[in-house]
Design an enzyme around this catalytic site. Structure first.
Site, PDB file in Angstrom:
ATOM      1  N   SER A 142      76.830 -26.320  -9.374  1.00  0.00           N
ATOM      2  CA  SER A 142      76.117 -25.240 -10.033  1.00  0.00           C
ATOM      3  C   SER A 142      75.167 -25.779 -11.098  1.00  0.00           C
ATOM      4  O   SER A 142      74.267 -26.548 -10.800  1.00  0.00           O
ATOM      5  CB  SER A 142      77.112 -24.233 -10.610  1.00  0.00           C
ATOM      6  OG  SER A 142      76.443 -23.068 -11.046  1.00  0.00           O
ATOM      7  N   ASP A 296      68.838 -22.097 -11.230  1.00  0.00           N
ATOM      8  CA  ASP A 296      69.676 -23.289 -11.352  1.00  0.00           C
ATOM      9  C   ASP A 296      69.748 -24.026 -10.016  1.00  0.00           C
ATOM     10  O   ASP A 296      69.204 -23.552  -9.009  1.00  0.00           O
ATOM     11  CB  ASP A 296      71.060 -22.928 -11.901  1.00  0.00           C
ATOM     12  CG  ASP A 296      71.882 -22.059 -10.969  1.00  0.00           C
ATOM     13  OD1 ASP A 296      71.320 -21.487 -10.022  1.00  0.00           O
ATOM     14  OD2 ASP A 296      73.099 -21.936 -11.196  1.00  0.00           O
ATOM     15  N   ASP A 298      71.801 -24.552  -7.542  1.00  0.00           N
ATOM     16  CA  ASP A 298      72.252 -23.881  -6.320  1.00  0.00           C
ATOM     17  C   ASP A 298      71.675 -22.478  -6.191  1.00  0.00           C
ATOM     18  O   ASP A 298      72.078 -21.719  -5.315  1.00  0.00           O
ATOM     19  CB  ASP A 298      73.780 -23.872  -6.222  1.00  0.00           C
ATOM     20  CG  ASP A 298      74.460 -23.163  -7.386  1.00  0.00           C
ATOM     21  OD1 ASP A 298      73.800 -22.944  -8.419  1.00  0.00           O
ATOM     22  OD2 ASP A 298      75.658 -22.840  -7.275  1.00  0.00           O
ATOM     23  N   ASP A 300      71.850 -19.590  -7.616  1.00  0.00           N
ATOM     24  CA  ASP A 300      72.561 -18.323  -7.704  1.00  0.00           C
ATOM     25  C   ASP A 300      72.336 -17.648  -9.064  1.00  0.00           C
ATOM     26  O   ASP A 300      72.697 -16.494  -9.250  1.00  0.00           O
ATOM     27  CB  ASP A 300      74.059 -18.481  -7.408  1.00  0.00           C
ATOM     28  CG  ASP A 300      74.774 -19.421  -8.359  1.00  0.00           C
ATOM     29  OD1 ASP A 300      74.126 -20.041  -9.223  1.00  0.00           O
ATOM     30  OD2 ASP A 300      76.018 -19.541  -8.236  1.00  0.00           O
TER      31      ASP A 300
END
Length: 557
Positions: A142, A296, A298, A300
């Site tokens: 993340s 970010d 990833d 999400d």
């Protein structure tokens, strides 16, 4: 004994020479050896997350293989498709870990659908549902610093794995020898035998179509003349976020445009952090952009900065964006006649209560759930099971996570970015702005302020210290915080009190209407404190927040 484990790794013929080099360099350094081998990364509902390196307490191909063997053992008991979807982001070794996971699954006779290039969390959640998979794997850490990587596991519903399933997988992991216990097949053999296939273009286009179907005012970005600065923070967002977004004038932050797991310009690639947005803000000022977005690694989460009337730029908090999106979706869907009957919005309990008030004003049922987007996904699943999934209009968390459709069951920076741009374009088209609308909301409902503080507890003893602090707060509950009397304490470990699954969260309601929430992070060695204050203006709300934060420091430091 951790020394024995270290020696075993050191003498093994490891496939990754970098791991062997690392082990040789720490020979005789007991603390370094202990840090890597005294414990193992624990698999939970958030999967695994740790520092890259050698050992059972690090992220490497052997930990990934062991985890995947545990997951494979669980999948084989589930019937169904016997298929797992896999995606990965730009982090160091993400592609390597993804392919290793595919090889373990294929060797276990489980079919794999893996993306042929990095794709974000929502794409993984979507593919898991699209292929009716038993599970999904997302290789990412993340928004953690570059030295981290991780392994998120998803259930067949596209949500992060449930507690019960994660417990079974963890038990299977513990039965699997970390160096030799995972079954393996080469990636090429997996492809040749038809066990490993790439995610098809049909799946990718279906995702984009599902997102576009959630537009409130389709096409408005094409006509409003919006100027956008965007940064994918060297992550996976570049292609999916800008896919048919409808804005012609887009400037991408060049230093952060392409995938790079070293994140050279922002050591903490988190859109909640100013440093991660600094280059984007500088570029916005140079170009006179209306809006700056950053996602970010990833993709999400999405953070934003908006242009103010004086030409300066203001960062907008996750709570504020959540409220703005709720207000915009409700207003727009009512205007367009697309608001469902008995609409439902969902947010985490640590997110701003202002959203509850705005929802009530529009006749929307607001459901508050535990922290973690899987609980928002769980509410969507319940609506779906009742044949009422169209009632869901928005889910959000204060940590920059948003979802405005039921097509996935995790937060999605693709749709978050699309709707934020659409919202900015709409307000621009009527001679207003996001800033003006936010001020109007505060003028109508009161000046809410939400702040989050974090106290870090690194090292092997960190988790014990955190547990001790939470135990102490329960054994000796505070009667006041910063001079404000505690009027109510809600302990989310007490399911009879909350009606929700047990969670390590304490909520303090204070005299005057403020709230303080204390919660250990589920993925990082830190305790988070959430403050909500309400003042006649920002200065009053900030003053109270400072008093409350100062009062908690000696307890949590």
């Amino acid at each position: 004994m951790y020394i024995d484990d270290y020696k075993r790794w050191l003498s093994a013929d490891l496939e990754d020479p970098a791991l062997t080099d690392e082990l040789r360099k720490i020979e005789g350094q007991d603390n370094e050896i202990k840090e890597r081998f005294a414990v193992a990364l624990k698999f939970g509902t958030a999967g695994l997350r740790g520092i890259l390196g050698a050992g059972s307490n690090r992220m490497n191909i052997y930990v990934v293989r062991q985890a995947t063997q545990g997951l494979a053992n669980w999948v084989k008991t589930q019937g169904g498709s016997q298929l797992v979807a896999i995606s990965y982001d730009s982090r160091i070794n993400s592609d390597v870990f993804a392919r290793n996971a595919a090889c373990v699954l294929a060797a276990n006779g489980i079919r794999v659908r893996i993306y042929d290039a990095l794709m974000p969390v929502p794409a993984l959640s979507f593919a898991t549902r699209y292929y009716k998979a038993n599970a999904g794997i997302m290789i990412t850490a993340s928004h953690n610093p570059a030295k981290y990587n991780g392994y998120k596991a998803y259930g067949p519903d596209g949500c992060q794995m449930t507690d019960d399933a994660a417990a079974v997988v963890y038990a299977e992991i513990q039965k699997t020898d970390i160096l030799t216990g995972a079954e393996m097949m080469s990636f090429e053999d997996g492809i040749a035998k038809g066990l490993i296939e790439y995610v098809g273009e049909d799946c990718k286009e279906a995702l984009y179509s599902a997102i576009e179907a959630c537009a409130v005012r389709p096409g408005i970005c094409k006509t409003a003349g919006l100027k956008l600065v965007y940064s994918p923070l060297n992550g996976s967002g570049l292609v999916p976020v800008l896919h048919d977004i409808g804005i012609d004038d887009i400037t991408i932050v060049p230093e952060q445009q392409y995938p790079d797991g070293n994140f050279p310009t922002c050591p903490y690639p988190n859109p909640e952090i100013f440093e991660a947005l600094r280059l984007g803000l500088e570029l916005a000022e140079k170009t006179g952009a209306d809006l700056m977005l950053a996602t970010d690694p990833d993709a999400d989460r999405v953070g934003i900065a908006i242009r103010c009337p004086d030409g300066s730029y203001e960062l907008v908090s996750g709570n504020e964006v959540g409220v703005l999106l709720l207000d915009y979706i409700c207003q727009g869907r009512i205007e367009k006649g697309t608001m469902p009957k008995r609409p439902v919005a969902v947010k985490s309990l640590v997110s701003t209560p202002l959203a509850d008030i705005v929802a009530a004003d529009y006749g929307v049922e607001m459901r508050n759930v535990l922290t973690g987007f899987k609980w928002i996904g769980d509410q969507i699943a319940k609506l779906e099971a009742a044949g009422e999934v169209d009632r869901f209009i928005l889910g959000f968390e204060e940590s920059y996570g948003y979802l405005a459709g039921p097509y996935v069951r995790d937060k999605d920076a693709i749709i978050g970015s699309m709707l934020i741009c659409e919202m900015a374009a709409y307000y621009r088209s009527i001679g207003s702005s996001i800033k003006a609308r936010l001020e109007a909301i505060y003028a109508k409902y009161g000046r809410y302020l939400n702040k989050v503080n974090s106290f870090e507890f690194p090292g092997l003893s960190g988790m014990d210290k955190m547990a001790g602090i939470m135990a102490s707060l329960r054994e000796k509950p505070p009667v006041e915080i910063g001079g404000y009397k505690v009027t109510k304490i809600t302990d989310y470990q007490n399911t009879a009190q909350t009606g929700l699954p047990a969670a390590n969260v304490l909520v303090y309601n204070l005299e005057g209407g403020a709230t303080v929430i204390v919660r250990p992070s589920g993925t990082e060695p830190k305790i988070k404190t959430y403050f909500t204050t309400l003042g006649k203006d920002l200065a009053e709300a900030e003053a109270q927040e400072k008093v409350l934060a100062d009062a908690l420091k000696p307890i949590l430091a």
